[in-house]
Design a protein around this motif. Structure first.
Motif, short mmCIF file in Angstrom:
data_model
loop_
_atom_site.label_atom_id
_atom_site.label_comp_id
_atom_site.label_asym_id
_atom_site.label_seq_id
_atom_site.Cartn_x
_atom_site.Cartn_y
_atom_site.Cartn_z
N LEU A 1 0.84 -1.20 0.00
CA LEU A 1 0.00 0.00 0.00
C LEU A 1 0.88 1.25 0.00
CD1 LEU A 1 -2.55 -1.04 2.80
CD2 LEU A 1 -2.99 -1.00 0.34
N ASP A 2 0.30 2.37 -0.42
CA ASP A 2 0.95 3.66 -0.25
C ASP A 2 0.64 4.13 1.16
OD1 ASP A 2 1.72 3.46 -2.89
OD2 ASP A 2 0.17 4.83 -3.62
N ALA B 1 -11.80 -3.83 -0.02
CA ALA B 1 -11.44 -4.20 -1.40
C ALA B 1 -10.97 -2.96 -2.13
CB ALA B 1 -12.65 -4.81 -2.09
N ASP B 2 -9.99 -3.11 -2.97
CA ASP B 2 -9.43 -2.02 -3.77
C ASP B 2 -8.72 -0.95 -2.94
OD1 ASP B 2 -10.34 -3.23 -6.11
OD2 ASP B 2 -12.28 -2.22 -5.97
N SER B 3 -8.30 -1.28 -1.73
CA SER B 3 -7.54 -0.30 -0.93
C SER B 3 -6.22 0.01 -1.59
CB SER B 3 -7.27 -0.84 0.48
OG SER B 3 -8.41 -0.75 1.27
N HIS B 4 -5.84 1.26 -1.51
CA HIS B 4 -4.57 1.69 -2.07
C HIS B 4 -3.68 2.36 -1.03
CE1 HIS B 4 -5.88 0.84 -6.15
NE2 HIS B 4 -7.01 1.45 -5.86
N TYR B 5 -4.28 2.76 0.09
CA TYR B 5 -3.56 3.57 1.08
C TYR B 5 -3.69 3.01 2.49
CZ TYR B 5 -3.71 7.13 -2.57
OH TYR B 5 -3.57 7.82 -3.75
N LEU B 6 -2.66 3.31 3.28
CA LEU B 6 -2.70 3.08 4.72
C LEU B 6 -2.35 4.40 5.39
CD1 LEU B 6 -2.94 1.18 7.18
CD2 LEU B 6 -0.45 0.88 7.02
N GLY B 7 -3.26 4.92 6.17
CA GLY B 7 -3.00 6.12 6.97
C GLY B 7 -2.40 5.70 8.30
N VAL B 8 -1.24 6.25 8.63
CA VAL B 8 -0.59 6.01 9.92
C VAL B 8 -0.76 7.29 10.72
CG1 VAL B 8 1.57 5.49 11.11
CG2 VAL B 8 1.04 4.37 8.94
N ILE C 1 -0.33 9.27 14.22
CA ILE C 1 0.44 9.28 15.48
C ILE C 1 -0.08 10.41 16.36
CG2 ILE C 1 2.71 9.57 16.51
CD1 ILE C 1 3.91 8.41 13.93
N TYR C 2 -0.43 10.06 17.61
CA TYR C 2 -1.04 11.01 18.55
C TYR C 2 -0.07 11.43 19.65
CZ TYR C 2 -5.15 9.18 16.18
OH TYR C 2 -6.07 8.80 15.23
N PRO C 3 -0.33 12.59 20.28
CA PRO C 3 0.58 13.12 21.31
C PRO C 3 0.73 12.21 22.53
CG PRO C 3 -0.98 14.82 20.63
CD PRO C 3 -1.40 13.53 19.96
N ASP C 4 -0.22 11.34 22.79
CA ASP C 4 -0.11 10.44 23.95
C ASP C 4 0.74 9.21 23.67
OD1 ASP C 4 -1.82 8.94 22.31
OD2 ASP C 4 -3.47 8.89 23.76
N GLY C 5 1.38 9.17 22.48
CA GLY C 5 2.25 8.05 22.14
C GLY C 5 1.54 6.86 21.53
N THR C 6 0.25 7.02 21.25
CA THR C 6 -0.50 5.95 20.60
C THR C 6 -0.61 6.24 19.11
OG1 THR C 6 -2.66 7.00 20.97
CG2 THR C 6 -1.84 5.49 22.70
N ALA C 7 -1.09 5.26 18.37
CA ALA C 7 -1.25 5.42 16.93
C ALA C 7 -2.41 4.56 16.44
CB ALA C 7 0.04 5.03 16.21
N GLU C 8 -2.87 4.88 15.24
CA GLU C 8 -3.90 4.10 14.56
C GLU C 8 -3.44 3.84 13.14
OE1 GLU C 8 -8.32 4.96 15.18
OE2 GLU C 8 -7.38 6.89 15.65
N LEU C 9 -3.82 2.68 12.62
CA LEU C 9 -3.60 2.34 11.22
C LEU C 9 -4.95 2.22 10.56
CD1 LEU C 9 -0.96 -0.52 11.73
CD2 LEU C 9 -0.53 1.93 11.35
N VAL C 10 -5.17 3.02 9.50
CA VAL C 10 -6.48 3.05 8.84
C VAL C 10 -6.27 2.92 7.33
CG1 VAL C 10 -8.60 4.35 8.48
CG2 VAL C 10 -7.35 4.59 10.65
N SER C 11 -6.78 1.83 6.75
CA SER C 11 -6.64 1.64 5.31
C SER C 11 -7.81 2.32 4.60
CB SER C 11 -6.58 0.16 4.96
OG SER C 11 -7.76 -0.49 5.35
#
Length: 128
Positions: free
Chosen positions: A7-8, A86-93, A95-105
């Motif tokens: 993915l991009d 289906a047909d995903s092209h991207y992954l959003g990474v 990063i939050y100030p509390d040191g946590t993160a989310e991965l969203v395609s």
């Protein structure tokens, strides 16, 4: 069954300082300025399915506490086939100030998350 996906990757940082050497599973995914949303894009990143590792280094004006320190994400990250439309092209990474993160395609270029949008508006636009 797939073991990885290509993915991009679009990096969103909601921190009040720049970050660099951002690595997802050992792959460099860019740098971000303070409140840098969607400006760092790495194309064709191979992402293994399953548990993920994410680290970044802190930057900022000379003398800022923690400059150069490596931060490891505090929450557990996992990326599974069920999270990839289906047909995903991207992954959003994200990063939050509390040191946590989310991965969203996503199929289209990622947008800030609701949590990130709130941080951006409160801290960057309104200075609270």
């Amino acid at each position: 069954m797939k073991k990885e996906v290509v993915l991009d990757v679009v990096l969103f940082s909601y921190l009040s300082r720049p970050i660099f050497d951002v690595y997802l599973n050992g792959s460099d995914i860019g740098v971000a300025s303070s409140y840098g949303g969607g400006r760092a894009v790495m194309t064709a990143v191979t992402i293994p399915l399953g548990p993920q590792t994410l680290t970044w280094r802190l930057d900022g004006p000379a003398g800022t506490a923690g400059n150069g320190d490596t931060v490891t994400v505090k929450n557990s990250l996992s990326f599974t086939a069920d999270q990839i439309p289906a047909d995903s092209h991207y992954l959003g990474v994200h990063i939050y100030p509390d040191g946590t993160a989310e991965l969203v395609s996503s199929v289209n270029f990622p947008e800030p998350t609701p949590k990130g949008e709130k941080i951006y508006k409160e801290k960057h636009l309104h200075g609270r």
